[in-house]
Design an enzyme around this catalytic site. Structure first.
Site, PDB file in Angstrom:
ATOM      1  N   ARG A 231       3.425  -2.079   5.236  1.00  0.00           N
ATOM      2  CA  ARG A 231       3.707  -3.208   4.327  1.00  0.00           C
ATOM      3  C   ARG A 231       3.292  -4.475   5.042  1.00  0.00           C
ATOM      4  NH1 ARG A 231       9.082  -4.392   0.907  1.00  0.00           N
ATOM      5  NH2 ARG A 231       8.053  -2.772  -0.341  1.00  0.00           N
TER       6      ARG A 231
ATOM      7  N   HIS B  46       1.548  -1.684  -5.089  1.00  0.00           N
ATOM      8  CA  HIS B  46       2.670  -0.974  -4.457  1.00  0.00           C
ATOM      9  C   HIS B  46       2.705   0.419  -5.097  1.00  0.00           C
ATOM     10  CE1 HIS B  46       6.374  -0.137  -2.541  1.00  0.00           C
ATOM     11  NE2 HIS B  46       7.087  -1.204  -2.861  1.00  0.00           N
TER      12      HIS B  46
ATOM     13  N   LYS C 233       2.109 -11.609  19.828  1.00  0.00           N
ATOM     14  CA  LYS C 233       1.205 -12.042  20.906  1.00  0.00           C
ATOM     15  C   LYS C 233      -0.193 -12.300  20.377  1.00  0.00           C
ATOM     16  CE  LYS C 233       3.566  -9.028  24.235  1.00  0.00           C
ATOM     17  NZ  LYS C 233       3.370  -7.812  25.054  1.00  0.00           N
TER      18      LYS C 233
ATOM     19  N   ARG D 195      14.578  -0.725   0.402  1.00  0.00           N
ATOM     20  CA  ARG D 195      14.384   0.568  -0.261  1.00  0.00           C
ATOM     21  C   ARG D 195      13.148   1.311   0.217  1.00  0.00           C
ATOM     22  NH1 ARG D 195      17.419  -2.480  -3.265  1.00  0.00           N
ATOM     23  NH2 ARG D 195      15.951  -4.032  -2.568  1.00  0.00           N
ATOM     24  N   THR D 196      12.029   0.620   0.273  1.00  0.00           N
ATOM     25  CA  THR D 196      10.780   1.323   0.566  1.00  0.00           C
ATOM     26  C   THR D 196      10.843   1.961   1.951  1.00  0.00           C
ATOM     27  OG1 THR D 196       9.595  -0.205  -0.853  1.00  0.00           O
ATOM     28  CG2 THR D 196       8.261   1.085   0.666  1.00  0.00           C
TER      29      THR D 196
HETATM   30  C1  NCD Z   1       9.421  -4.805  -4.430  1.00  0.00           C
HETATM   31  C2  NCD Z   1       8.314  -5.224  -3.500  1.00  0.00           C
HETATM   32  O1  NCD Z   1       8.497  -5.272  -2.289  1.00  0.00           O
HETATM   33  O2  NCD Z   1       7.229  -5.452  -4.020  1.00  0.00           O
HETATM   34  N1  NCD Z   1      10.490  -4.211  -3.782  1.00  0.00           N
HETATM   35  C3  NCD Z   1      10.469  -2.852  -3.605  1.00  0.00           C
HETATM   36  O3  NCD Z   1       9.662  -2.319  -2.880  1.00  0.00           O
HETATM   37  N2  NCD Z   1      11.359  -2.129  -4.289  1.00  0.00           N
HETATM   38  C4  NCD Z   1       9.821  -5.847  -5.399  1.00  0.00           C
HETATM   39  C5  NCD Z   1      10.224  -7.201  -4.913  1.00  0.00           C
HETATM   40  O4  NCD Z   1      10.279  -7.467  -3.712  1.00  0.00           O
HETATM   41  O5  NCD Z   1      10.496  -8.029  -5.777  1.00  0.00           O
END
Ligand code: NCD
Length: 301
Positions: free
Chosen positions: A103, A131, A82, A53-54
């Site tokens: 991320r 997040h 590397k 999703r993100t």
């Molecule tokens: C979450 C995350 O990556 O922190 N997912 C997201 O971005 N919607 C939640 C999760 O991974 O449980």
């Protein structure tokens, strides 16, 4: 506003502007209207951890605004393999793009990147840290679903220790006079570094019983298997909570259930058909909310 590393980086009025603008952008998010707000701009999505999703909603958001996207979804295809440091990688990418979504499994990675990068860094999740853009879309969803943010009673349930979404969400909800109930196994309770920043008005529980009838909102999270130093500890708490339509029998009729997704059994599929389920609408809301943020960071010059 420059970097968005934690939700604390955003002032109340900035959050309000993003949520208001996200609402106006809904037709663009759905592809019904066009926008050229960030035409000629490039967003880099650098994902050192899995994401559906993100990453995809950031990419959709950027493209719906007329911008372009570069990036990677699997760091094993990059020089990371590397032995390149994150600091060096960020320095390069900052020269290729106008903003970076990062991320990374390490808490604090986005802060490090922000210190190095001269283009805005957006934290797309740093380990068990925060997040913040998930929190923005959570707030937007709450306001759309319940009509307001002020004065709600909210339950946050599941892995409150390693779940980064609840760390930023709790900090944000504290700004809206929220009564918060943290429901988690003792070993996965909300960390002190988060609760220390909260005003009175929160309490901790190990079961949902007793709390459920008071809730306007129940925010369910996945047990973060990948963050457990000892797999045995995961086995002990896996499946600790499962919310089904039956579980919600004593809930207020207007209760909304949110989940950042992915779900891996915490919410039974029979909840999907109830009026409580708002998590798929929540996932869509990532597009207009991230559009509003990107417009704010990159548009208008
Ligand atoms: C979450 C995350 O990556 O922190 N997912 C997201 O971005 N919607 C939640 C999760 O991974 O449980």
């Amino acid at each position: 506003m420059d970097h968005v590393v934690t939700i604390q980086d955003l002032a109340d009025d900035e959050i309000a502007s993003i949520l208001d603008r996200a609402r106006e952008l809904l037709p663009v998010a759905r592809g019904e209207e066009r926008s050229d707000a960030v035409v000629g701009k490039i967003l880099a999505t650098c994902f050192f951890e899995p994401s559906t999703r993100t990453r995809l909603s950031f990419e959709t958001a950027m493209q719906r605004l007329g911008g372009n996207v570069i990036g990677f979804a699997d760091s094993r295809t990059t020089s990371h393999l590397k032995g390149e440091t994150l600091a060096d990688a960020v320095r390069m990418v900052a020269g290729y793009a106008d903003a970076i979504v990062l991320r990374h499994p390490q808490e604090g990675s986005a802060r490090l990147a922000a210190e190095i990068s001269d283009v805005p860094v957006i934290n797309g999740g740093d380990g068990a840290g925060q997040h913040p853009t998930q929190t923005l879309l959570d707030l937007f969803t709450i306001r759309e679903e319940l009509g307001k943010l002020e004065g709600l009673t909210v339950g946050l349930l599941g892995d409150l220790r390693y779940g980064r979404t609840v760390h930023s969400l709790a900090a944000a909800l504290a700004r809206y006079d929220t009564t918060m109930h943290f429901i988690a196994p003792e070993s996965l309770a909300m960390p002190r570094r988060v609760t220390a920043g909260l005003p009175d008005g929160w309490s901790a529980h190990t079961t949902l019983d007793g709390v459920l009838p008071e809730l306007d909102l129940l925010y369910v999270t996945r047990i973060q298997k990948e963050r457990f130093p000892d797999p045995e500890d995961y086995v002990r708490v896996a499946g600790a909570y499962t919310i089904s339509a039956e579980t919600l029998r004593d809930a207020k009729p207007g209760l909304r259930v949110l989940h950042p997704l992915p779900r891996v059994g915490e919410i039974a599929t029979d909840v999907d058909e109830t009026d409580h389920a708002a998590y798929f609408r929540q996932a869509f809301n990532g597009v207009p909310v991230r559009m509003a943020l990107l417009e704010m960071l990159l548009g208008g010059d």
